[in-house]
Design a protein around this motif. Structure first.
Motif, PDB file in Angstrom:
ATOM      1  N   VAL A  63       0.859  -1.181   0.000  1.00 51.75           N
ATOM      2  CA  VAL A  63       0.000   0.000   0.000  1.00 51.75           C
ATOM      3  C   VAL A  63       0.896   1.231   0.000  1.00 51.75           C
ATOM      4  CG1 VAL A  63      -0.234   0.017   2.535  1.00 51.75           C
ATOM      5  CG2 VAL A  63      -1.928   1.189   1.119  1.00 51.75           C
ATOM      6  N   VAL A  64       0.634   2.136  -0.947  1.00 53.31           N
ATOM      7  CA  VAL A  64       1.437   3.352  -1.104  1.00 53.31           C
ATOM      8  C   VAL A  64       0.638   4.527  -0.564  1.00 53.31           C
ATOM      9  CG1 VAL A  64       2.637   4.864  -2.723  1.00 53.31           C
ATOM     10  CG2 VAL A  64       2.551   2.393  -3.157  1.00 53.31           C
ATOM     11  N   LEU A  65       1.188   5.214   0.425  1.00 50.74           N
ATOM     12  CA  LEU A  65       0.526   6.368   1.022  1.00 50.74           C
ATOM     13  C   LEU A  65       0.928   7.613   0.246  1.00 50.74           C
ATOM     14  CD1 LEU A  65       1.103   5.604   4.830  1.00 50.74           C
ATOM     15  CD2 LEU A  65      -0.672   4.714   3.287  1.00 50.74           C
ATOM     16  N   GLY A  66      -0.029   8.174  -0.524  1.00 50.90           N
ATOM     17  CA  GLY A  66       0.291   9.286  -1.400  1.00 50.90           C
ATOM     18  C   GLY A  66      -0.567  10.514  -1.181  1.00 50.90           C
ATOM     19  N   PHE A  67      -1.041  10.701   0.038  1.00 42.87           N
ATOM     20  CA  PHE A  67      -1.848  11.877   0.370  1.00 42.87           C
ATOM     21  C   PHE A  67      -0.982  12.884   1.124  1.00 42.87           C
ATOM     22  CE2 PHE A  67      -2.568   8.215   3.118  1.00 42.87           C
ATOM     23  CZ  PHE A  67      -2.150   8.685   4.346  1.00 42.87           C
ATOM     24  N   LYS A  68      -1.593  13.965   1.584  1.00 42.75           N
ATOM     25  CA  LYS A  68      -0.836  14.984   2.314  1.00 42.75           C
ATOM     26  C   LYS A  68      -0.473  14.476   3.706  1.00 42.75           C
ATOM     27  CE  LYS A  68      -2.940  18.892  -0.109  1.00 42.75           C
ATOM     28  NZ  LYS A  68      -3.774  20.119   0.019  1.00 42.75           N
ATOM     29  N   PRO A  69       0.744  14.784   4.172  1.00 40.29           N
ATOM     30  CA  PRO A  69       1.167  14.266   5.482  1.00 40.29           C
ATOM     31  C   PRO A  69       0.207  14.604   6.617  1.00 40.29           C
ATOM     32  CG  PRO A  69       3.018  15.269   4.333  1.00 40.29           C
ATOM     33  CD  PRO A  69       1.800  15.587   3.517  1.00 40.29           C
TER      34      PRO A  69
END
Length: 275
Positions: A63-69
């Motif tokens: 799973v790749v976390l690609g949202f704003k921190p």
């Protein structure tokens, strides 16, 4: 080309994740194992897109976390129940360190941080990688994703990971500013804006290609251009006076690194929303 663990989920698809997708697409990667999860439902060309993790299917291997921190505090509780003890969590979130990510995803097999730069879109990117718990198999799976996008390197600790991010992650923005300044210099000497920009871009591109091809030092390359008492030497004397260029770049990198540290504190107490 099969490079994705199956299944792979991309959580969010903003600028950086979109750049990764562009690079993988250019590399003719097979997106069949990939699902993009974004509440907006905005389609990603050639990739299955759903609006929630509950619609994505079986637990992901990656799973790749690609949202704003800042959204981590809200997104993680929604996502964590769908992960398994075999899931690799690959985070693109600036400032979210491995310990913070582990607290949010305690049941995941592995936590990996990645800091790519925008040039992954054209497969000439630089990506820093770091993990405290990745074994050889997990590292190989993650490395396979980035070896098609340019230069990827595993760092020994998060300090070095942050250093690569401050230089390479932010670097394209700094280089873009230099190109713009170089073009403005051309305009000031009578060139049209379009011509000046084309010349500046090609000059930086060609210099980078030359440096990568010859592997010579930047000092040696500069000396090859600068004839004694010539025009280039006169310009370099301005750049080099009192180390002004080196000092300015160091100040820029220090500012980026300091913001990264500050962002880490913000992420630890964040409560954002995924869009």
């Amino acid at each position: 080309m099969n490079i994705f663990p199956s299944p792979t989920w991309l959580i969010g698809c903003g600028n950086m994740t979109g750049a990764l997708v562009d690079g993988w697409r250019s590399a003719t990667a097979d997106f069949a194992p990939v699902t993009v999860v974004r509440p907006s439902g905005t389609p990603v060309e050639g990739v299955r897109t759903v609006t929630s993790a509950g619609q994505a299917g079986p637990p992901p291997r990656l799973v790749v976390l690609g949202f704003k921190p800042q959204q981590l505090g809200e997104v993680a509780p929604q996502l964590a129940p769908y992960l398994s003890a075999k899931t690799i969590v690959l985070s693109l979130l600036a400032g979210a360190n491995a310990a913070t990510l582990r607290r949010h995803f305690p049941g995941a097999a592995t936590i990996v941080r990645a800091m790519p730069n925008l040039a992954v879109a054209v497969r000439r990117g630089v990506t820093a990688l770091y993990s405290e718990d990745a074994g050889d198999t997990a590292k190989a799976e993650v490395s396979r994703l980035f070896e098609h996008l340019g230069f990827g390197l595993w760092t020994l600790d998060e300090a070095r990971f942050g250093a690569v991010g401050a230089v390479a992650g932010s670097g394209p923005a700094y280089v873009a500013r230099f190109i713009d300044a170089l073009a403005k210099g051309g305009v000031a000497r009578g060139l049209s804006p379009d011509t000046a920009q084309a010349i500046a871009v090609e000059t930086v591109y060609g210099t980078g290609w030359l440096a990568a091809s010859t592997r010579e030092s930047m000092d040696d390359l500069a000396r090859r251009v600068a004839s004694p008492k010539g025009t280039t030497e006169a310009g370099l004397a301005v750049l080099d006076q009192d180390g002004r260029l080196d000092s300015l770049v160091m100040e820029v990198i220090d500012a980026a690194a300091a913001r990264g540290t500050q962002l880490g504190s913000e992420v630890a107490g964040s409560d954002g929303l995924l869009h």
